[in-house]
Design a protein around this motif. Sequence first.
Motif, PDB file in Angstrom:
ATOM      1  N   LYS A  27      74.474  62.065  18.164  1.00 51.60           N
ATOM      2  CA  LYS A  27      74.043  63.407  17.744  1.00 51.60           C
ATOM      3  C   LYS A  27      74.068  63.525  16.229  1.00 51.60           C
ATOM      4  O   LYS A  27      74.916  62.930  15.557  1.00 51.60           O
ATOM      5  CB  LYS A  27      74.945  64.483  18.362  1.00 51.60           C
ATOM      6  CG  LYS A  27      74.762  64.651  19.859  1.00 51.60           C
ATOM      7  CD  LYS A  27      75.586  65.812  20.376  1.00 51.60           C
ATOM      8  CE  LYS A  27      75.385  66.017  21.870  1.00 51.60           C
ATOM      9  NZ  LYS A  27      76.177  67.153  22.378  1.00 51.60           N
ATOM     10  N   GLU A 189      69.935  76.620  24.503  1.00 52.08           N
ATOM     11  CA  GLU A 189      69.858  75.167  24.642  1.00 52.08           C
ATOM     12  C   GLU A 189      69.023  74.784  25.863  1.00 52.08           C
ATOM     13  O   GLU A 189      68.221  73.846  25.818  1.00 52.08           O
ATOM     14  CB  GLU A 189      71.266  74.577  24.768  1.00 52.08           C
ATOM     15  CG  GLU A 189      72.079  74.652  23.481  1.00 52.08           C
ATOM     16  CD  GLU A 189      73.535  74.251  23.686  1.00 52.08           C
ATOM     17  OE1 GLU A 189      73.940  74.038  24.856  1.00 52.08           O
ATOM     18  OE2 GLU A 189      74.270  74.175  22.691  1.00 52.08           O
ATOM     19  N   ILE A 190      69.215  75.515  26.960  1.00 51.72           N
ATOM     20  CA  ILE A 190      68.465  75.236  28.187  1.00 51.72           C
ATOM     21  C   ILE A 190      66.970  75.483  27.966  1.00 51.72           C
ATOM     22  O   ILE A 190      66.127  74.661  28.337  1.00 51.72           O
ATOM     23  CB  ILE A 190      68.996  76.099  29.356  1.00 51.72           C
ATOM     24  CG1 ILE A 190      70.402  75.636  29.763  1.00 51.72           C
ATOM     25  CG2 ILE A 190      68.050  76.028  30.560  1.00 51.72           C
ATOM     26  CD1 ILE A 190      71.099  76.581  30.726  1.00 51.72           C
ATOM     27  N   SER A 192      65.267  75.373  25.275  1.00 51.11           N
ATOM     28  CA  SER A 192      64.657  74.465  24.308  1.00 51.11           C
ATOM     29  C   SER A 192      64.623  73.018  24.780  1.00 51.11           C
ATOM     30  O   SER A 192      64.082  72.150  24.107  1.00 51.11           O
ATOM     31  CB  SER A 192      65.403  74.551  22.968  1.00 51.11           C
ATOM     32  OG  SER A 192      66.757  74.152  23.124  1.00 51.11           O
ATOM     33  N   ASN A 193      65.193  72.750  25.946  1.00 52.79           N
ATOM     34  CA  ASN A 193      65.239  71.380  26.478  1.00 52.79           C
ATOM     35  C   ASN A 193      64.312  71.275  27.688  1.00 52.79           C
ATOM     36  O   ASN A 193      64.585  71.858  28.734  1.00 52.79           O
ATOM     37  CB  ASN A 193      66.677  71.029  26.891  1.00 52.79           C
ATOM     38  CG  ASN A 193      66.828  69.568  27.292  1.00 52.79           C
ATOM     39  OD1 ASN A 193      65.860  68.905  27.683  1.00 52.79           O
ATOM     40  ND2 ASN A 193      68.040  69.054  27.203  1.00 52.79           N
ATOM     41  N   LEU A 195      63.945  69.110  29.828  1.00 57.91           N
ATOM     42  CA  LEU A 195      64.594  68.534  31.010  1.00 57.91           C
ATOM     43  C   LEU A 195      65.519  69.536  31.707  1.00 57.91           C
ATOM     44  O   LEU A 195      65.979  69.278  32.813  1.00 57.91           O
ATOM     45  CB  LEU A 195      65.406  67.292  30.610  1.00 57.91           C
ATOM     46  CG  LEU A 195      64.597  66.122  30.036  1.00 57.91           C
ATOM     47  CD1 LEU A 195      65.521  65.000  29.599  1.00 57.91           C
ATOM     48  CD2 LEU A 195      63.582  65.609  31.051  1.00 57.91           C
ATOM     49  N   LYS A 196      65.787  70.659  31.065  1.00 50.90           N
ATOM     50  CA  LYS A 196      66.704  71.639  31.647  1.00 50.90           C
ATOM     51  C   LYS A 196      66.056  73.009  31.902  1.00 50.90           C
ATOM     52  O   LYS A 196      66.688  73.883  32.488  1.00 50.90           O
ATOM     53  CB  LYS A 196      67.918  71.830  30.725  1.00 50.90           C
ATOM     54  CG  LYS A 196      68.805  70.603  30.607  1.00 50.90           C
ATOM     55  CD  LYS A 196      70.017  70.903  29.756  1.00 50.90           C
ATOM     56  CE  LYS A 196      70.965  69.703  29.678  1.00 50.90           C
ATOM     57  NZ  LYS A 196      72.158  70.003  28.858  1.00 50.90           N
ATOM     58  N   GLN A 197      64.820  73.179  31.459  1.00 46.84           N
ATOM     59  CA  GLN A 197      64.195  74.497  31.557  1.00 46.84           C
ATOM     60  C   GLN A 197      64.113  75.024  32.978  1.00 46.84           C
ATOM     61  O   GLN A 197      64.137  76.240  33.205  1.00 46.84           O
ATOM     62  CB  GLN A 197      62.790  74.450  30.925  1.00 46.84           C
ATOM     63  CG  GLN A 197      62.824  74.341  29.416  1.00 46.84           C
ATOM     64  CD  GLN A 197      61.449  74.097  28.809  1.00 46.84           C
ATOM     65  OE1 GLN A 197      60.462  73.923  29.528  1.00 46.84           O
ATOM     66  NE2 GLN A 197      61.371  74.062  27.487  1.00 46.84           N
TER      67      GLN A 197
END
Length: 263
Positions: A27, A189-190, A192-193, A195-197
């Motif tokens: 990161k 965060e969810i 903007s990702n 894979l998690k939207q």
Amino acid sequence: MHEEFKLTEDGVKILNTNKGLTALLSKEPYNLEKAVRYVNYEKRLKKLQVELIRMQSWAIEKDERIIVLFEGRDAAGKGGAIRRITERMNPRHLRIVALPKPTEDERSQWYFQRYVQQFPKAGEIVFFDRSWYNRAVVEPVMGFCTETEHEIFMNQVNDFERMITESGIRLVKIYMSISKREQAKRFLEIKSNPLKQWKMTKVDEMAQELWDKYTAYKNKMFEKTKEGAVPWKIIKANRKTFARVNVINHILKSIPYDKNKEI
């Protein structure tokens, strides 16, 4: 102000390992303190996962039936905690249950019925990612049940859980608690990702707006169930790694497994 992080000799050794370098470089911006803390968490988690396997082996051998239920606000980390708990365990002797909204047939049944159908058989552990406590908080907040239905649930839940435990099932109840600010951060965060939207639902979208209403019903739930057969364990979950370790420790303390059993 946080105290300035001082890298100790042990910290240097940790960062010079493959895991340490991976944690540091994965990161940006680079954070020495977080990297050292994460490697220590991974070591601790591995030891706890060995104990979870030991506990599961005991449960299989003794034909124990165990339910661990997780409640908490949206994005509190329930699913992530369950994944860390179960990732090394024998999948043939556990189930993770996250029920969708009830069907029309299920709506006509006794409220608890569809949950009872998911209960463990001998030697099995069932993890509920949300449970019958949907009716205590989420449903009344979102208008998915009537006030009368909510009151009936609250009047029955302690007796229901007493029947569960008296029948020999071991029940562990965990509530993962996060702050309003932390929830907002995780939602961002969810979103903007890519894979998690998929995790964001219409219910999630309203969670911040309805924060105080959720709090009121959550407090009613705790007040009504404090005299019940099984107490809640409230886990502070703003820091995910800290929360996961505490969740596992609580489960291990709640189940009287043989800590010397060979695995």
